[in-house]
Scaffold this motif. Structure first.
Motif, PDB file in Angstrom:
ATOM      1  N   LEU A  92      33.040  43.119  33.441  1.00 31.85           N
ATOM      2  CA  LEU A  92      32.466  43.322  34.774  1.00 31.85           C
ATOM      3  C   LEU A  92      32.610  42.070  35.642  1.00 31.85           C
ATOM      4  O   LEU A  92      33.020  42.151  36.811  1.00 31.85           O
ATOM      5  CB  LEU A  92      30.989  43.689  34.636  1.00 31.85           C
ATOM      6  N   ILE A  93      32.307  40.906  35.080  1.00 32.31           N
ATOM      7  CA  ILE A  93      32.380  39.662  35.847  1.00 32.31           C
ATOM      8  C   ILE A  93      33.811  39.381  36.304  1.00 32.31           C
ATOM      9  O   ILE A  93      34.046  38.918  37.425  1.00 32.31           O
ATOM     10  CB  ILE A  93      31.846  38.485  35.011  1.00 32.31           C
ATOM     11  N   ASN A  94      34.787  39.673  35.453  1.00 33.38           N
ATOM     12  CA  ASN A  94      36.181  39.433  35.834  1.00 33.38           C
ATOM     13  C   ASN A  94      36.628  40.347  36.964  1.00 33.38           C
ATOM     14  O   ASN A  94      37.467  39.950  37.790  1.00 33.38           O
ATOM     15  CB  ASN A  94      37.099  39.580  34.618  1.00 33.38           C
ATOM     16  N   ILE A  95      36.096  41.562  37.017  1.00 33.74           N
ATOM     17  CA  ILE A  95      36.393  42.436  38.156  1.00 33.74           C
ATOM     18  C   ILE A  95      35.918  41.783  39.455  1.00 33.74           C
ATOM     19  O   ILE A  95      36.621  41.783  40.474  1.00 33.74           O
ATOM     20  CB  ILE A  95      35.725  43.817  37.965  1.00 33.74           C
ATOM     21  N   PHE A  96      34.731  41.206  39.402  1.00 30.58           N
ATOM     22  CA  PHE A  96      34.195  40.543  40.599  1.00 30.58           C
ATOM     23  C   PHE A  96      35.008  39.304  40.961  1.00 30.58           C
ATOM     24  O   PHE A  96      35.200  39.006  42.150  1.00 30.58           O
ATOM     25  CB  PHE A  96      32.724  40.197  40.390  1.00 30.58           C
ATOM     26  N   PHE A  97      35.499  38.565  39.965  1.00 28.84           N
ATOM     27  CA  PHE A  97      36.323  37.398  40.264  1.00 28.84           C
ATOM     28  C   PHE A  97      37.613  37.803  40.973  1.00 28.84           C
ATOM     29  O   PHE A  97      38.056  37.137  41.920  1.00 28.84           O
ATOM     30  CB  PHE A  97      36.654  36.627  38.990  1.00 28.84           C
ATOM     31  N   LEU A  98      38.237  38.865  40.516  1.00 28.32           N
ATOM     32  CA  LEU A  98      39.447  39.344  41.169  1.00 28.32           C
ATOM     33  C   LEU A  98      39.148  39.816  42.591  1.00 28.32           C
ATOM     34  O   LEU A  98      39.939  39.591  43.519  1.00 28.32           O
ATOM     35  CB  LEU A  98      40.064  40.474  40.342  1.00 28.32           C
ATOM     36  N   SER A  99      38.000  40.454  42.774  1.00 28.61           N
ATOM     37  CA  SER A  99      37.602  40.897  44.112  1.00 28.61           C
ATOM     38  C   SER A  99      37.374  39.708  45.032  1.00 28.61           C
ATOM     39  O   SER A  99      37.729  39.745  46.219  1.00 28.61           O
ATOM     40  CB  SER A  99      36.327  41.747  44.025  1.00 28.61           C
ATOM     41  N   VAL A 100      36.779  38.641  44.494  1.00 31.67           N
ATOM     42  CA  VAL A 100      36.610  37.407  45.271  1.00 31.67           C
ATOM     43  C   VAL A 100      37.966  36.905  45.748  1.00 31.67           C
ATOM     44  O   VAL A 100      38.125  36.498  46.906  1.00 31.67           O
ATOM     45  CB  VAL A 100      35.902  36.317  44.433  1.00 31.67           C
ATOM     46  N   GLY A 101      38.967  36.954  44.850  1.00 30.45           N
ATOM     47  CA  GLY A 101      40.305  36.506  45.218  1.00 30.45           C
ATOM     48  C   GLY A 101      40.868  37.281  46.393  1.00 30.45           C
ATOM     49  O   GLY A 101      41.394  36.696  47.353  1.00 30.45           O
ATOM     50  N   ALA A 102      40.764  38.622  46.334  1.00 24.99           N
ATOM     51  CA  ALA A 102      41.276  39.446  47.424  1.00 24.99           C
ATOM     52  C   ALA A 102      40.547  39.138  48.731  1.00 24.99           C
ATOM     53  O   ALA A 102      41.171  39.003  49.798  1.00 24.99           O
ATOM     54  CB  ALA A 102      41.120  40.927  47.065  1.00 24.99           C
ATOM     55  N   LEU A 103      39.225  38.997  48.665  1.00 25.21           N
ATOM     56  CA  LEU A 103      38.448  38.703  49.872  1.00 25.21           C
ATOM     57  C   LEU A 103      38.783  37.334  50.443  1.00 25.21           C
ATOM     58  O   LEU A 103      38.827  37.149  51.678  1.00 25.21           O
ATOM     59  CB  LEU A 103      36.954  38.795  49.551  1.00 25.21           C
TER      60      LEU A 103
END
Length: 498
Positions: free
Chosen positions: A284-295
């Motif tokens: 779950l945390i890694n999904i959020f890290f990738l989302s941070v990257g896109a944002l």
């Protein structure tokens, strides 16, 4: 945020960690406490604290930075899925073995299964692999601190590294694992909080609601997860999942660092609960890290923020700190700093403790000595801890003079070479029950195997029709080691119990 403000926050942060360390280890800084936390750790604290150890500053900076690469995007999530499979295998196969044998160092299994020289070889592989890997991770945060803090005070890079390692040494050398389980829980809290809060602050800057942010990430040019068009390329989905699975088995299940925390739980049931809980949170945390990257890339496009360059080389590792420190307000900048610091130092403190434990147990035999907790052995352990801190310092200086790649890529590339022999050794021990090995020849096999792997990797495009190895290179290395062990094997004289 000014460099003086950043420095003040770091000083307060480490003051808190040192205070916690003094409270935890005030009455008990024995070797049993340092190595095993007296086997009394709470599984939920271990599970939560392991998030900070497993992720590190690499995930915090390098993973979001790589999202902007059109050949990568969310490719890393393929690797994460492989990680999750690997964690489950560790929980169901390796942890029961370690608990059944009541190990302090997991390489004690190799000693009983293959012999003393094989055992020492396994421990040396770990010491080399973990020193290099942890130095890479710490290097990532140090270069950020150097660029945004210490350059303003004309502090040389070497001094920044030395200060960082000195602070880690200060709060780990007495309490070891017992201290780290508490401090890593705190550091993971900072890490997880910073991820969620960063998403909130960036979304506000982009005028996105939560739903709008989700849709924007999903529909962006950065969100491609599965790459299955060309199996020859390194981002191919099967390669990534297999590589993630075997890298996890080797870098977690066959690595003293994270296994040491698991072995501090009261029993195998609690250790497995820890691993299953940790796996879910990790994905779950890694999904959020990738989302941070896109944002972050959307923010950079909207606000004209260029990816920083160092010595003429584009460094995506700097994008997150560049935006946090220079384009967002003071609160997001502080949150980023706490998250980055927590992620990296939670990894390094754990690694130094594991390196010290492995050397003291595997080479000095402190777990077997009659006076394992007397003052002399404790002093020896302190010296070993200091020596590994200095060794990591030297490795970081060397790496700084050579590196021009994303650190996340470099770490797992090196892991393919250094951890591969461990895969082969444990694979032979667990699955070739009818044979044992010529113990004296095992070091030779473990040296030759990575060299052959490197030779194959360097020529794969020419030999295999354009095929490019990715993280699955560790499988090749492990198989070559296993084949080498079979060549020097002989029938086992007695029943193999493990």
């Amino acid at each position: 945020m000014t460099s003086a403000t950043i420095l003040t926050i770091i000083i307060i942060y480490f003051g808190l960690l040192i205070l916690i360390s003094n409270i935890v280890s005030k009455k008990d800084h024995s070797n049993d406490t340092f190595f095993k936390a007296n086997k009394n750790s709470k599984w939920y604290l271990v599970a939560f604290g392991m998030i900070g150890t497993a992720l590190s500053g690499v995930t915090f900076i390098s993973v979001p930075g790589e999202v902007g690469n059109p050949d990568l995007q969310f490719k890393y999530f393929q690797f994460i899925l492989g990680n999750a499979i690997g964690f489950i295998i560790i929980a169901k196969v390796l942890l029961p073995l370690y608990y059944r044998m009541n190990l302090t160092s997991i390489y004690g299994y190799i000693e009983q299964r293959l012999g003393t020289i094989s055992y020492k070889t396994s421990a040396i592989i770990f010491l080399i692999s973990r020193t290099i890997g942890s130095a890479f991770r710490l290097y990532l945060v140090v270069i950020v601190l150097q660029r945004y803090v210490f350059d303003d005070f004309n502090v040389p890079f070497a001094a920044t590294v030395l200060i960082s390692l000195g602070l880690i040494f200060a709060y780990t050398y007495r309490g070891g694992l017992k201290t780290i389980i508490i401090t890593d829980t705190l550091q993971t809290f900072f890490l997880v909080s910073s991820v969620f809060l960063t998403i909130i602050f960036v979304c506000r800057s982009l005028d996105f609601s939560a739903i709008e942010a989700f849709e924007a990430v999903k529909n962006s040019n950065y969100s491609k997860i599965f790459f299955y068009e060309d199996y020859l390329q390194g981002n191919y989905v099967v390669k990534q999942i297999l590589g993630g699975m075997f890298v996890t088995i080797a870098m977690v299940g066959l690595d003293q660092d994270l296994m040491q925390k698991n072995l501090s739980c009261k029993n195998i049931g609690e250790a497995q609960k820890n691993m299953f809980t940790f796996t879910g949170i990790f994905v779950l945390i890694n999904i959020f890290f990738l989302s941070v990257g896109a944002l972050l890339y959307m923010y950079a496009e909207k606000n004209g923020v260029a990816i920083p360059m160092v010595d003429g080389v584009t460094r995506t590792d700097y994008l997150f700190p560049e935006i946090a420190f220079k384009h967002l307000s003071i609160i997001p900048a502080v949150i980023f700093l706490l998250g980055l610091t927590a992620a990296t130092f939670a990894t390094t403190d754990s690694a130094l403790t594991a390196l010290t434990t492995s050397f003291c147990v595997d080479f000095l035999g402190m777990d077997k000595a009659e006076n394992a907790n007397n003052m002399q052995t404790v002093k020896t352990r302190h010296l070993v801890h200091l020596a590994f801190s200095f060794l990591m310092f030297l490795v970081i200086l060397v790496f700084n003079s050579l590196n021009d790649k994303s650190v996340v890529t470099m770490i797992f590339t090196v892991a393919g070479y250094t951890y591969g022999p461990l895969l082969g050794l444990y694979g032979f021990g667990l699955f070739i029950k009818s044979k044992t090995v010529n113990d004296k020849l095992v070091p030779l096999i473990c040296i030759v195997s990575p060299l052959i792997t490197y030779f194959i990797n360097s020529n794969s495009k020419d030999w295999f029709g354009g095929y490019v190895f990715s993280f699955e290179l560790i499988i090749v290395n492990g198989l070559i080691t296993l084949l080498g062990l079979l060549l020097i094997s002989k029938p086992a004289t007695g029943e193999t119990r493990f």
